[in-house]
Design a protein around this motif. Structure first.
Motif, PDB file in Angstrom:
ATOM      1  N   UNK A  38      51.086  41.333  49.222  1.00 57.49           N
ATOM      2  CA  UNK A  38      49.831  41.872  48.677  1.00 57.49           C
ATOM      3  C   UNK A  38      48.947  42.445  49.780  1.00 57.49           C
ATOM      4  N   UNK A  39      48.268  43.546  49.473  1.00 62.46           N
ATOM      5  CA  UNK A  39      47.417  44.192  50.460  1.00 62.46           C
ATOM      6  C   UNK A  39      46.045  43.519  50.541  1.00 62.46           C
ATOM      7  N   UNK A  40      45.472  43.416  51.752  1.00 56.60           N
ATOM      8  CA  UNK A  40      44.107  42.893  51.878  1.00 56.60           C
ATOM      9  C   UNK A  40      43.048  43.970  51.673  1.00 56.60           C
ATOM     10  N   UNK A  41      43.472  45.237  51.510  1.00 56.72           N
ATOM     11  CA  UNK A  41      42.529  46.345  51.408  1.00 56.72           C
ATOM     12  C   UNK A  41      41.744  46.231  50.099  1.00 56.72           C
ATOM     13  N   UNK A  42      40.424  46.330  50.218  1.00 62.36           N
ATOM     14  CA  UNK A  42      39.544  46.194  49.051  1.00 62.36           C
ATOM     15  C   UNK A  42      39.254  47.594  48.504  1.00 62.36           C
ATOM     16  N   UNK A  43      40.084  48.040  47.584  1.00 61.11           N
ATOM     17  CA  UNK A  43      39.914  49.377  47.022  1.00 61.11           C
ATOM     18  C   UNK A  43      38.879  49.391  45.899  1.00 61.11           C
ATOM     19  N   UNK A  44      38.659  48.264  45.282  1.00 60.57           N
ATOM     20  CA  UNK A  44      37.711  48.172  44.174  1.00 60.57           C
ATOM     21  C   UNK A  44      36.867  46.914  44.354  1.00 60.57           C
ATOM     22  N   UNK A  45      35.637  46.983  43.882  1.00 58.25           N
ATOM     23  CA  UNK A  45      34.717  45.856  44.045  1.00 58.25           C
ATOM     24  C   UNK A  45      34.135  45.336  42.740  1.00 58.25           C
TER      25      UNK A  45
ATOM     26  N   UNK B 141      34.370  32.803  37.952  1.00 62.17           N
ATOM     27  CA  UNK B 141      34.230  31.798  39.004  1.00 62.17           C
ATOM     28  C   UNK B 141      34.250  32.416  40.399  1.00 62.17           C
ATOM     29  N   UNK B 142      34.896  33.564  40.537  1.00 61.86           N
ATOM     30  CA  UNK B 142      35.047  34.193  41.848  1.00 61.86           C
ATOM     31  C   UNK B 142      34.185  35.445  42.014  1.00 61.86           C
ATOM     32  N   UNK B 143      33.409  35.794  40.995  1.00 65.00           N
ATOM     33  CA  UNK B 143      32.630  37.020  41.050  1.00 65.00           C
ATOM     34  C   UNK B 143      31.138  36.779  40.954  1.00 65.00           C
ATOM     35  N   UNK B 144      30.396  37.861  41.072  1.00 65.07           N
ATOM     36  CA  UNK B 144      28.938  37.829  40.974  1.00 65.07           C
ATOM     37  C   UNK B 144      28.493  38.879  39.967  1.00 65.07           C
ATOM     38  N   UNK B 145      27.668  38.472  39.033  1.00 64.23           N
ATOM     39  CA  UNK B 145      27.177  39.406  38.020  1.00 64.23           C
ATOM     40  C   UNK B 145      26.054  40.269  38.603  1.00 64.23           C
ATOM     41  N   UNK B 146      26.194  41.576  38.433  1.00 59.85           N
ATOM     42  CA  UNK B 146      25.188  42.522  38.893  1.00 59.85           C
ATOM     43  C   UNK B 146      24.701  43.369  37.714  1.00 59.85           C
ATOM     44  N   UNK B 147      23.426  43.707  37.680  1.00 62.94           N
ATOM     45  CA  UNK B 147      22.945  44.580  36.600  1.00 62.94           C
ATOM     46  C   UNK B 147      23.559  45.968  36.701  1.00 62.94           C
ATOM     47  N   UNK B 148      23.561  46.667  35.590  1.00 61.31           N
ATOM     48  CA  UNK B 148      24.147  48.005  35.539  1.00 61.31           C
ATOM     49  C   UNK B 148      23.171  49.085  35.980  1.00 61.31           C
TER      50      UNK B 148
ATOM     51  N   UNK C 121      28.078  44.352  35.573  1.00 61.46           N
ATOM     52  CA  UNK C 121      29.321  44.589  36.301  1.00 61.46           C
ATOM     53  C   UNK C 121      29.600  43.328  37.109  1.00 61.46           C
ATOM     54  N   UNK C 122      30.838  42.889  37.095  1.00 63.80           N
ATOM     55  CA  UNK C 122      31.210  41.687  37.839  1.00 63.80           C
ATOM     56  C   UNK C 122      31.701  42.105  39.215  1.00 63.80           C
ATOM     57  N   UNK C 123      30.912  41.777  40.229  1.00 63.45           N
ATOM     58  CA  UNK C 123      31.322  42.062  41.595  1.00 63.45           C
ATOM     59  C   UNK C 123      32.415  41.105  42.027  1.00 63.45           C
ATOM     60  N   UNK C 124      33.597  41.645  42.311  1.00 66.03           N
ATOM     61  CA  UNK C 124      34.736  40.822  42.717  1.00 66.03           C
ATOM     62  C   UNK C 124      35.699  41.702  43.503  1.00 66.03           C
ATOM     63  N   UNK C 125      36.076  41.324  44.723  1.00 66.12           N
ATOM     64  CA  UNK C 125      36.973  42.161  45.535  1.00 66.12           C
ATOM     65  C   UNK C 125      38.335  42.320  44.873  1.00 66.12           C
ATOM     66  N   UNK C 126      38.939  43.489  44.993  1.00 65.25           N
ATOM     67  CA  UNK C 126      40.206  43.733  44.317  1.00 65.25           C
ATOM     68  C   UNK C 126      41.310  42.749  44.711  1.00 65.25           C
ATOM     69  N   UNK C 127      41.437  42.336  45.989  1.00 66.43           N
ATOM     70  CA  UNK C 127      42.489  41.357  46.273  1.00 66.43           C
ATOM     71  C   UNK C 127      42.362  40.077  45.456  1.00 66.43           C
ATOM     72  N   UNK C 128      41.137  39.688  45.118  1.00 68.74           N
ATOM     73  CA  UNK C 128      40.944  38.504  44.276  1.00 68.74           C
ATOM     74  C   UNK C 128      41.357  38.813  42.845  1.00 68.74           C
ATOM     75  N   UNK C 129      40.932  39.986  42.343  1.00 67.93           N
ATOM     76  CA  UNK C 129      41.358  40.408  41.006  1.00 67.93           C
ATOM     77  C   UNK C 129      42.871  40.452  40.908  1.00 67.93           C
ATOM     78  N   UNK C 130      43.513  41.056  41.911  1.00 67.60           N
ATOM     79  CA  UNK C 130      44.973  41.151  41.911  1.00 67.60           C
ATOM     80  C   UNK C 130      45.620  39.773  41.874  1.00 67.60           C
ATOM     81  N   UNK C 131      45.091  38.857  42.688  1.00 67.18           N
ATOM     82  CA  UNK C 131      45.685  37.510  42.745  1.00 67.18           C
ATOM     83  C   UNK C 131      45.550  36.789  41.398  1.00 67.18           C
ATOM     84  N   UNK C 132      44.390  36.886  40.782  1.00 70.02           N
ATOM     85  CA  UNK C 132      44.184  36.207  39.500  1.00 70.02           C
ATOM     86  C   UNK C 132      45.073  36.797  38.410  1.00 70.02           C
ATOM     87  N   UNK C 133      45.271  38.107  38.434  1.00 71.86           N
ATOM     88  CA  UNK C 133      46.176  38.722  37.461  1.00 71.86           C
ATOM     89  C   UNK C 133      47.617  38.281  37.705  1.00 71.86           C
ATOM     90  N   UNK C 134      48.008  38.153  38.969  1.00 70.38           N
ATOM     91  CA  UNK C 134      49.368  37.678  39.270  1.00 70.38           C
ATOM     92  C   UNK C 134      49.566  36.239  38.803  1.00 70.38           C
TER      93      UNK C 134
END
Length: 478
Positions: free
Chosen positions: A36-43, A64-71, A93-106
């Motif tokens: 898996x890549x560590x590059x954060x392409x999406x936030x 649990x791993x993200x932060x809620x931000x207003x739109x 919008x839920x602020x969450x780095x893509x590597x975390x999103x990828x890991x949770x989906x896996x």
């Protein structure tokens, strides 16, 4: 022989494999990268993607791993407050780095039995009437009934199938990376505020552990897009734009992205289909790319499973392209517009100022934010009430809420009449009696929902319901 081979182990491919697994269809996921890549392409994850995750019962893991931000300011960075009363239970919008999103989906996919093989590069592809065969770099071959290209903007699947990818090439690029810097926070904030008055694609945001995510306009378009920039390029551009290099050092990763917009001429060629960035690329304005791929997967998954298991009605699999390609075209258009609005030139800045005034009108503001969040999508499923073709929000039921009943990825009949039946389709559709209406979302006697949550029939007539069940869920069974 596999049911499905998915080329690409990013969020689109992994989400698609999970959607297939829910329907009893196993997919083999082949990923070119060794890890898996560590590059954060999406936030961030937007409302519609959050709804999909909640429909599958896994949203809490992401929260649990993200932060809620207003739109606020999510269309072209125009500083407008978010519209009131968005038609969703997730107006943020839920602020969450893509590597975390990828890991949770896996992890979700692994729980469903999905196999992901790393370091497996596709080099050849052939298909016949009954199967498609993938040839890998090591000479190994795998065959499946269908193969899905989820392998990104430089898709090997798309190239091997010779599917045209028309659009506009990059006219400008932005350098992006994670690195440390020495400038004090107060001085950094002052410099940022000044530069962003004219350069909207500029920033340095803290990520924790001393790291910052830095964006700065590039000097031009690189001849080799796949070649990452150097730290010296970053320093030179920071000096040119901001008058300081912020003391950047110790980069974790460096990359670049352009403002190219391209859309595949077709999403399907025989037994091969495209999804995610393999089908469409666009600038990252509004943070829509990863979300668009997840939503592609949710639309395609149950339709592809129906084709594999044999109950798909005629034209079902082709409806993936007819529904999702226009959505991607709209995203390409709104990101092009946002890119123009981010230009420091006087003309675009004048249009930006005018649009900011128009967004003072609640309806205009909501219209634009619904584009970003994908909550305003309406598929063409035939003539009828405005609810047809739209996704159903998480309405309250007599017991619990709608999304709690969607974890298994089945169709649902919301029956407020108490007298309708899904007999003959009960292996594919659940009947739920007693939907409440305190939020005004279900002002119809009954509604039939697809596994992706979109409404395909409303009414109270059993014969009409049976026609809709046949159209969307195939022939009845004894």
């Amino acid at each position: 022989m596999h049911d499905v081979i998915i080329i690409g182990g990013g969020p689109t491919g992994v989400m698609l494999a999970s959607e297939l697994a829910l329907q009893g269809v196993q997919a083999l996921v082949l990923e070119r990268d060794a890890e898996p890549t560590p590059v954060v392409r999406s936030l961030g994850l937007h409302a519609r993607s959050l709804e999909i995750l909640e429909q599958r019962g896994i949203l809490e893991r992401f929260l649990e791993h993200g932060t809620k931000h207003p739109l606020d300011g999510f269309f072209a960075g125009i500083p407008q407050p978010a519209p009131q009363l968005l038609d969703t239970t997730h107006p943020y919008v839920l602020g969450i780095p893509q590597p975390v999103t990828d890991r949770l989906l896996r992890e979700h996919a692994a729980e469903l039995g999905v196999e992901i093989q790393w370091g497996r590069e596709l080099v050849g592809l052939s298909q016949g009437e009954e199967a498609v065969t993938a040839e890998l770099l090591d000479g190994e071959r795998h065959s499946a009934r269908y193969l899905i290209g989820c392998d990104g903007g430089r898709s090997t699947v798309r190239r091997l199938c010779e599917i045209d990818f028309p659009g506009e090439p990059s006219r400008s690029e932005t350098l992006i990376g994670e690195m440390e810097l020495t400038m004090a926070a107060e001085e950094l904030g002052a410099v940022m505020a000044k530069v962003r008055q004219t350069h909207k694609n500029f920033g340095a945001g803290p990520l924790g552990d001393g790291l910052f995510r830095v964006l700065v306009p590039a000097a031009g378009v690189a001849e080799e897009r796949g070649t990452p920039p150097t730290l010296e390029e970053f320093r030179a551009q920071l000096l040119a734009i901001a008058g300081t290099d912020f003391g950047v050092h110790s980069p974790r990763w460096l990359s670049r992205f352009g403002d190219a917009t391209r859309l595949a001429a077709h999403y399907r060629q025989g037994r091969v289909l495209l999804a995610g960035d393999a089908a469409h690329i666009h600038p990252p304005y509004g943070g829509q790319g990863l979300n668009l791929g997840i939503q592609d997967a949710c639309n395609l998954g149950w339709k592809l499973a129906a084709a594999v298991t044999g109950w798909a009605p005629p034209g079902m699999l082709d409806s993936y392209e007819s529904e999702r390609r226009p959505v991607a075209a709209d995203v390409l258009q709104n990101t092009r517009a946002q890119a123009e609005l981010s230009s420091p030139e006087p003309g675009p800045q004048a249009v930006r100022a005018l649009l900011a005034e128009l967004m003072d009108f609640e309806d205009a503001n909501r219209f634009l934010i619904e584009k970003i969040t994908a909550t305003g999508i309406r598929y063409d499923v035939g003539d009828g009430p405005a609810l047809l073709g739209r996704r159903m929000p998480d309405v309250p039921l007599a017991q619990g809420r709608l999304f709690e009943r969607m974890h298994d990825g089945r169709g649902i009949l919301l029956d407020r009449t108490g007298g309708l039946s899904v007999a003959g389709w009960a292996d594919r559709v659940d009947r739920v009696v007693g939907a409440e209406t305190d939020n005004g979302a279900l002002n119809v006697p009954a509604a039939l929902l697809r596994p992706d949550g979109h409404v395909v029939w409303v009414g109270d007539d059993q014969a009409a319901l049976q026609g809709a069940l046949h159209t969307w869920f195939g022939a009845s069974t004894p």
